[in-house]
Design a protein around this motif. Structure first.
Motif, PDB file in Angstrom:
ATOM      1  N   VAL A  35       0.868  -1.172   0.000  1.00 20.27           N
ATOM      2  CA  VAL A  35       0.000   0.000   0.000  1.00 20.27           C
ATOM      3  C   VAL A  35       0.906   1.223   0.000  1.00 20.27           C
ATOM      4  O   VAL A  35       1.895   1.273   0.727  1.00 20.27           O
ATOM      5  N   VAL A  36       0.574   2.207  -0.824  1.00 18.46           N
ATOM      6  CA  VAL A  36       1.282   3.484  -0.817  1.00 18.46           C
ATOM      7  C   VAL A  36       0.287   4.536  -0.338  1.00 18.46           C
ATOM      8  O   VAL A  36      -0.750   4.749  -0.965  1.00 18.46           O
ATOM      9  N   LEU A  37       0.597   5.154   0.803  1.00 17.02           N
ATOM     10  CA  LEU A  37      -0.235   6.224   1.348  1.00 17.02           C
ATOM     11  C   LEU A  37       0.345   7.570   0.918  1.00 17.02           C
ATOM     12  O   LEU A  37       1.535   7.819   1.085  1.00 17.02           O
ATOM     13  N   HIS A  38      -0.507   8.406   0.341  1.00 19.06           N
ATOM     14  CA  HIS A  38      -0.119   9.737  -0.129  1.00 19.06           C
ATOM     15  C   HIS A  38      -0.872  10.772   0.707  1.00 19.06           C
ATOM     16  O   HIS A  38      -2.090  10.680   0.850  1.00 19.06           O
ATOM     17  N   ILE A  39      -0.164  11.746   1.233  1.00 16.80           N
ATOM     18  CA  ILE A  39      -0.778  12.862   1.943  1.00 16.80           C
ATOM     19  C   ILE A  39      -0.480  14.117   1.117  1.00 16.80           C
ATOM     20  O   ILE A  39       0.680  14.433   0.851  1.00 16.80           O
ATOM     21  N   ILE A  40      -1.536  14.830   0.710  1.00 14.17           N
ATOM     22  CA  ILE A  40      -1.408  15.989  -0.168  1.00 14.17           C
ATOM     23  C   ILE A  40      -2.026  17.207   0.520  1.00 14.17           C
ATOM     24  O   ILE A  40      -3.129  17.118   1.059  1.00 14.17           O
ATOM     25  N   THR A  59       5.914   1.764  13.254  1.00  6.56           N
ATOM     26  CA  THR A  59       6.582   2.603  12.256  1.00  6.56           C
ATOM     27  C   THR A  59       6.170   4.058  12.433  1.00  6.56           C
ATOM     28  O   THR A  59       4.982   4.371  12.449  1.00  6.56           O
ATOM     29  N   ASP A  60       7.159   4.931  12.559  1.00  9.37           N
ATOM     30  CA  ASP A  60       6.920   6.369  12.631  1.00  9.37           C
ATOM     31  C   ASP A  60       7.484   6.977  11.347  1.00  9.37           C
ATOM     32  O   ASP A  60       8.679   6.888  11.101  1.00  9.37           O
ATOM     33  N   VAL A  61       6.617   7.549  10.517  1.00 12.50           N
ATOM     34  CA  VAL A  61       7.096   8.135   9.257  1.00 12.50           C
ATOM     35  C   VAL A  61       7.494   9.593   9.423  1.00 12.50           C
ATOM     36  O   VAL A  61       7.882  10.242   8.455  1.00 12.50           O
ATOM     37  N   GLY A  62       7.405  10.103  10.650  1.00  8.63           N
ATOM     38  CA  GLY A  62       7.942  11.416  10.950  1.00  8.63           C
ATOM     39  C   GLY A  62       6.957  12.549  10.769  1.00  8.63           C
ATOM     40  O   GLY A  62       5.802  12.370  10.407  1.00  8.63           O
ATOM     41  N   THR A  63       7.457  13.742  11.053  1.00  7.50           N
ATOM     42  CA  THR A  63       6.690  14.976  10.905  1.00  7.50           C
ATOM     43  C   THR A  63       7.094  15.633   9.592  1.00  7.50           C
ATOM     44  O   THR A  63       8.278  15.732   9.280  1.00  7.50           O
ATOM     45  N   HIS A  64       6.093  16.081   8.842  1.00  7.51           N
ATOM     46  CA  HIS A  64       6.332  16.711   7.545  1.00  7.51           C
ATOM     47  C   HIS A  64       5.566  18.027   7.494  1.00  7.51           C
ATOM     48  O   HIS A  64       4.450  18.131   8.002  1.00  7.51           O
ATOM     49  N   TYR A  65       6.188  19.025   6.884  1.00 12.17           N
ATOM     50  CA  TYR A  65       5.578  20.336   6.685  1.00 12.17           C
ATOM     51  C   TYR A  65       5.331  20.492   5.185  1.00 12.17           C
ATOM     52  O   TYR A  65       6.264  20.469   4.390  1.00 12.17           O
ATOM     53  N   LEU A  66       4.056  20.631   4.821  1.00 13.00           N
ATOM     54  CA  LEU A  66       3.688  20.684   3.410  1.00 13.00           C
ATOM     55  C   LEU A  66       3.051  22.028   3.076  1.00 13.00           C
ATOM     56  O   LEU A  66       2.202  22.526   3.823  1.00 13.00           O
ATOM     57  N   TYR A  67       3.453  22.587   1.940  1.00 11.77           N
ATOM     58  CA  TYR A  67       2.797  23.775   1.417  1.00 11.77           C
ATOM     59  C   TYR A  67       1.801  23.344   0.349  1.00 11.77           C
ATOM     60  O   TYR A  67       1.811  22.202  -0.110  1.00 11.77           O
ATOM     61  N   THR A  68       0.940  24.251  -0.036  1.00  9.48           N
ATOM     62  CA  THR A  68      -0.111  23.940  -1.004  1.00  9.48           C
ATOM     63  C   THR A  68       0.460  23.198  -2.211  1.00  9.48           C
ATOM     64  O   THR A  68       1.427  23.653  -2.816  1.00  9.48           O
ATOM     65  N   GLN A  70       2.022  20.335  -2.214  1.00  6.85           N
ATOM     66  CA  GLN A  70       3.076  19.373  -1.879  1.00  6.85           C
ATOM     67  C   GLN A  70       2.477  18.081  -1.332  1.00  6.85           C
ATOM     68  O   GLN A  70       1.365  18.067  -0.795  1.00  6.85           O
ATOM     69  N   GLU A  71       3.271  17.021  -1.457  1.00  5.28           N
ATOM     70  CA  GLU A  71       2.841  15.685  -1.044  1.00  5.28           C
ATOM     71  C   GLU A  71       4.010  14.953  -0.411  1.00  5.28           C
ATOM     72  O   GLU A  71       5.152  15.180  -0.770  1.00  5.28           O
ATOM     73  N   PHE A  72       3.693  14.070   0.523  1.00  6.26           N
ATOM     74  CA  PHE A  72       4.662  13.060   0.925  1.00  6.26           C
ATOM     75  C   PHE A  72       3.940  11.730   0.940  1.00  6.26           C
ATOM     76  O   PHE A  72       2.709  11.664   1.040  1.00  6.26           O
ATOM     77  N   HIS A  73       4.690  10.668   0.756  1.00  5.18           N
ATOM     78  CA  HIS A  73       4.087   9.337   0.709  1.00  5.18           C
ATOM     79  C   HIS A  73       5.060   8.308   1.266  1.00  5.18           C
ATOM     80  O   HIS A  73       6.253   8.555   1.359  1.00  5.18           O
ATOM     81  N   TRP A  74       4.504   7.164   1.645  1.00  5.25           N
ATOM     82  CA  TRP A  74       5.317   6.039   2.094  1.00  5.25           C
ATOM     83  C   TRP A  74       4.611   4.750   1.715  1.00  5.25           C
ATOM     84  O   TRP A  74       3.422   4.723   1.474  1.00  5.25           O
ATOM     85  N   LYS A  75       5.406   3.693   1.634  1.00  2.19           N
ATOM     86  CA  LYS A  75       4.901   2.386   1.206  1.00  2.19           C
ATOM     87  C   LYS A  75       5.092   1.386   2.342  1.00  2.19           C
ATOM     88  O   LYS A  75       6.094   1.418   3.051  1.00  2.19           O
ATOM     89  N   PHE A  76       4.125   0.494   2.492  1.00  4.07           N
ATOM     90  CA  PHE A  76       4.224  -0.559   3.497  1.00  4.07           C
ATOM     91  C   PHE A  76       3.450  -1.778   3.020  1.00  4.07           C
ATOM     92  O   PHE A  76       2.643  -1.703   2.089  1.00  4.07           O
TER      93      PHE A  76
END
Length: 150
Positions: A35-40, A59-68, A70-76
């Motif tokens: 599964v790939v989770l995307h946060i936008i 699993t801790d994928v950490g803290t992310h700062y996103l601007y309009t 932007q995305e971060f994602h991770w796979k598990f």
């Protein structure tokens, strides 16, 4: 060049092998894919960008700062029999929300029934009106709203 009987035999063996593999998967249960989770972020950068912290039990994928935009994602890979649950804490200005971005009930929004060698994508968009989910990054369903700081 392969003779007609040899071609027929090769085709028969291939079909037999595929039928056995399908039967074996049916006996052992569903095939589990990544599964790939995307946060936008789709929230304005004012008063702040979007702050996101996500984790599961192990699993801790950490803290992310996103601007309009932007995305971060991770796979598990979900690990039955224990349920895989990822929870995220979102903070934007004076708004916040914590909820599970992945568990067995959310998986139904993300599983696309595609090939088992391709991951299932689960897209989350944070908008001013709340949180939306999609499996294809095109059709969105609102599942949560922001909670104001009080």
């Amino acid at each position: 060049m392969m003779s007609r009987p040899a071609y027929f035999l090769l085709t028969l063996l291939t079909i037999s092998h595929l039928a056995h593999a399908i039967r074996k998967d049916a006996e052992t249960g569903p095939v589990i894919t990544d599964v790939v989770l995307h946060i936008i972020s789709r929230v304005p950068n004012q008063p702040t960008g979007l702050k996101v912290h996500c984790q599961s039990n192990d699993t801790d994928v950490g803290t992310h700062y996103l601007y309009t935009g932007q995305e971060f994602h991770w796979k598990f890979l979900p690990q039955p029999p224990e349920p895989t649950i990822f929870s995220c804490h979102f903070n934007w200005g004076f708004e916040f929300k914590t909820f599970d971005v992945y568990d067995s009930s959310i998986d139904t929004f993300c599983a696309d029934g595609g090939p088992v060698d391709k991951p299932n994508n689960c897209f989350w968009e944070a908008r001013t009106s709340g949180f939306y989910i999609s499996k294809d990054n095109r059709i969105w369903l609102k599942l949560n709203t922001w909670d104001p700081f009080v």
